[in-house]
Scaffold this motif. Structure first.
Motif, PDB file in Angstrom:
ATOM      1  N   GLN A  37      49.719 -16.328  55.298  1.00 51.98           N
ATOM      2  CA  GLN A  37      50.951 -17.082  55.535  1.00 51.98           C
ATOM      3  C   GLN A  37      51.823 -17.142  54.288  1.00 51.98           C
ATOM      4  O   GLN A  37      53.046 -17.271  54.392  1.00 51.98           O
ATOM      5  CB  GLN A  37      50.612 -18.482  56.024  1.00 51.98           C
ATOM      6  N   ALA A  38      51.204 -17.024  53.123  1.00 48.16           N
ATOM      7  CA  ALA A  38      51.955 -17.022  51.870  1.00 48.16           C
ATOM      8  C   ALA A  38      52.572 -15.656  51.578  1.00 48.16           C
ATOM      9  O   ALA A  38      53.412 -15.535  50.680  1.00 48.16           O
ATOM     10  CB  ALA A  38      51.049 -17.439  50.715  1.00 48.16           C
ATOM     11  N   VAL A  48      43.940 -16.996  56.761  1.00 47.78           N
ATOM     12  CA  VAL A  48      45.212 -17.394  57.375  1.00 47.78           C
ATOM     13  C   VAL A  48      46.135 -17.994  56.321  1.00 47.78           C
ATOM     14  O   VAL A  48      47.326 -17.644  56.239  1.00 47.78           O
ATOM     15  CB  VAL A  48      44.968 -18.405  58.512  1.00 47.78           C
ATOM     16  N   GLU A  49      45.615 -18.892  55.502  1.00 47.23           N
ATOM     17  CA  GLU A  49      46.430 -19.504  54.442  1.00 47.23           C
ATOM     18  C   GLU A  49      46.960 -18.447  53.483  1.00 47.23           C
ATOM     19  O   GLU A  49      48.130 -18.490  53.069  1.00 47.23           O
ATOM     20  CB  GLU A  49      45.585 -20.531  53.686  1.00 47.23           C
ATOM     21  N   LEU A  50      46.123 -17.493  53.151  1.00 46.62           N
ATOM     22  CA  LEU A  50      46.527 -16.426  52.233  1.00 46.62           C
ATOM     23  C   LEU A  50      47.640 -15.579  52.835  1.00 46.62           C
ATOM     24  O   LEU A  50      48.655 -15.292  52.184  1.00 46.62           O
ATOM     25  CB  LEU A  50      45.310 -15.560  51.910  1.00 46.62           C
ATOM     26  N   ASP A  82      40.187 -19.477  58.307  1.00 47.56           N
ATOM     27  CA  ASP A  82      41.252 -20.385  57.862  1.00 47.56           C
ATOM     28  C   ASP A  82      41.729 -20.036  56.455  1.00 47.56           C
ATOM     29  O   ASP A  82      42.925 -20.131  56.150  1.00 47.56           O
ATOM     30  CB  ASP A  82      40.748 -21.828  57.897  1.00 47.56           C
ATOM     31  N   THR A  83      40.799 -19.631  55.597  1.00 50.18           N
ATOM     32  CA  THR A  83      41.158 -19.242  54.229  1.00 50.18           C
ATOM     33  C   THR A  83      42.092 -18.040  54.246  1.00 50.18           C
ATOM     34  O   THR A  83      43.116 -18.014  53.546  1.00 50.18           O
ATOM     35  CB  THR A  83      39.889 -18.912  53.424  1.00 50.18           C
ATOM     36  N   ASN A  89      44.321 -13.741  45.124  1.00 52.40           N
ATOM     37  CA  ASN A  89      45.547 -14.112  44.403  1.00 52.40           C
ATOM     38  C   ASN A  89      45.646 -13.423  43.053  1.00 52.40           C
ATOM     39  O   ASN A  89      46.752 -13.158  42.573  1.00 52.40           O
ATOM     40  CB  ASN A  89      45.617 -15.633  44.245  1.00 52.40           C
ATOM     41  N   ARG A 134      44.159 -17.301  65.439  1.00 52.37           N
ATOM     42  CA  ARG A 134      44.884 -17.625  64.204  1.00 52.37           C
ATOM     43  C   ARG A 134      45.227 -16.408  63.332  1.00 52.37           C
ATOM     44  O   ARG A 134      46.235 -16.441  62.617  1.00 52.37           O
ATOM     45  CB  ARG A 134      44.071 -18.642  63.398  1.00 52.37           C
ATOM     46  N   MET A 188      39.967 -17.002  47.567  1.00 54.89           N
ATOM     47  CA  MET A 188      41.384 -17.174  47.250  1.00 54.89           C
ATOM     48  C   MET A 188      41.686 -16.710  45.832  1.00 54.89           C
ATOM     49  O   MET A 188      42.710 -16.062  45.586  1.00 54.89           O
ATOM     50  CB  MET A 188      41.775 -18.639  47.425  1.00 54.89           C
ATOM     51  N   ARG A 236      35.462 -20.696  49.680  1.00 54.01           N
ATOM     52  CA  ARG A 236      36.889 -20.499  49.862  1.00 54.01           C
ATOM     53  C   ARG A 236      37.598 -20.258  48.534  1.00 54.01           C
ATOM     54  O   ARG A 236      38.443 -19.370  48.410  1.00 54.01           O
ATOM     55  CB  ARG A 236      37.480 -21.727  50.558  1.00 54.01           C
ATOM     56  N   GLU A 237      37.275 -21.069  47.523  1.00 50.80           N
ATOM     57  CA  GLU A 237      37.971 -20.983  46.234  1.00 50.80           C
ATOM     58  C   GLU A 237      37.776 -19.627  45.584  1.00 50.80           C
ATOM     59  O   GLU A 237      38.703 -19.083  44.965  1.00 50.80           O
ATOM     60  CB  GLU A 237      37.485 -22.097  45.308  1.00 50.80           C
TER      61      GLU A 237
END
Length: 265
Positions: A99-100, A95-97, A92-93, A69, A132, A65, A61-62
């Motif tokens: 959403q930002a 999705v988080e990206l 999920d990773t 980013n 999602r 991201m 994940r890291e």
């Protein structure tokens, strides 16, 4: 030194295919052909060729991201194209990206199978994308077998699958390359009830990377500011030409020849 106006940047999150037929290389070539610049973020590494896929590994994940980013903090991204994610954790990773960055139009290609039939993610990955990622996307571009998995309708028609999936996403393009009709019927469904069918000549043979090519070309047309229906038509036309001119680079499926538009008349 010549200073050029910037091409639209499209952030691509997908897997790497060492054969170069699908995955991020397909994204890069198809986006270049639309006059865009592809910013590729690797989500997974695969062991595959034009025959089939034998293994894959989803990245941490890291790392994903950090890659995405780095691009988003530096470039003005015009659109996002999603391809192979490979695991629910990677869903999920992403999705988080997203959403930002809710302003970005997202083209979601729900990659679950390679062209040769090998798995690129369990069905649960597709369900996670449906639940999602689809709500964060402008459009999804499954072929009919993928749409059946996503809709949990093993023998469903395109219309039946769309009815199950449209509550999750605004627009849905179900491609018809796996159908048995004389012509290929690509069906665009929208949540407001509008439907449009785009037909094209069915070409002989099987192709490695056709779905990646279509989704990336569509993301490129959207990044260029083209309206959705027109962008779908443009992307379908371009993809058909890449299949018409496809090359047999290995012992398996043909690889789309993703030349710039000027060379694909």
């Amino acid at each position: 030194m010549n200073i050029y106006s910037s091409r639209p940047v499209v952030l691509c999150l997908s897997g790497h295919d060492p054969s170069g037929g699908a995955g991020l290389q397909a994204d890069i070539e198809a986006l270049l052909a639309q006059g865009c610049h592809a910013a590729p973020t690797v989500t997974a590494l695969t062991v595959q060729n034009t025959v089939n896929v034998s293994d894959f590994r989803v990245l941490d994940r890291e790392w994903v991201m950090a890659q995405a980013n780095a691009v988003l903090s530096d470039s003005e991204v015009a659109a996002v194209k999603l391809g192979m994610l490979g695991s629910t954790a990677m869903v999920d990773t992403v999705v988080e990206l997203l959403q930002a960055h809710p302003h970005l139009p997202v083209v979601c290609d729900p990659v679950l199978r390679a062209g040769g039939g090998g798995s690129l993610g369990k069905d649960e990955v597709g369900y996670a994308m449906r639940e999602r990622l689809f709500p964060l996307s402008l459009i999804a571009t499954p072929n009919l077998p993928e749409a059946r998995i996503l809709a949990e309708l093993p023998d469903g028609t395109a219309d039946e699958c769309a009815e199950k999936l449209l509550p999750y996403i605004k627009h849905l393009l179900i491609t018809g390359g796996h159908g048995d009709e004389h012509e290929v019927h690509n069906r665009l469904y929208s949540r407001d009830g509008t439907r449009q069918t785009f037909t094209c000549q069915r070409l002989p043979g099987n192709y490695h990377g056709s779905g990646c090519t279509l989704a990336s070309a569509l993301a490129g047309r959207i990044a260029q500011g083209e309206g959705l229906v027109s962008a779908v038509q443009s992307a379908l036309n371009y993809t058909w030409r890449t299949l018409r001119d496809a090359e047999q680079l290995g012992q398996g499926q043909f690889v789309p020849r993703r030349l710039p538009l000027d060379f694909c008349s």
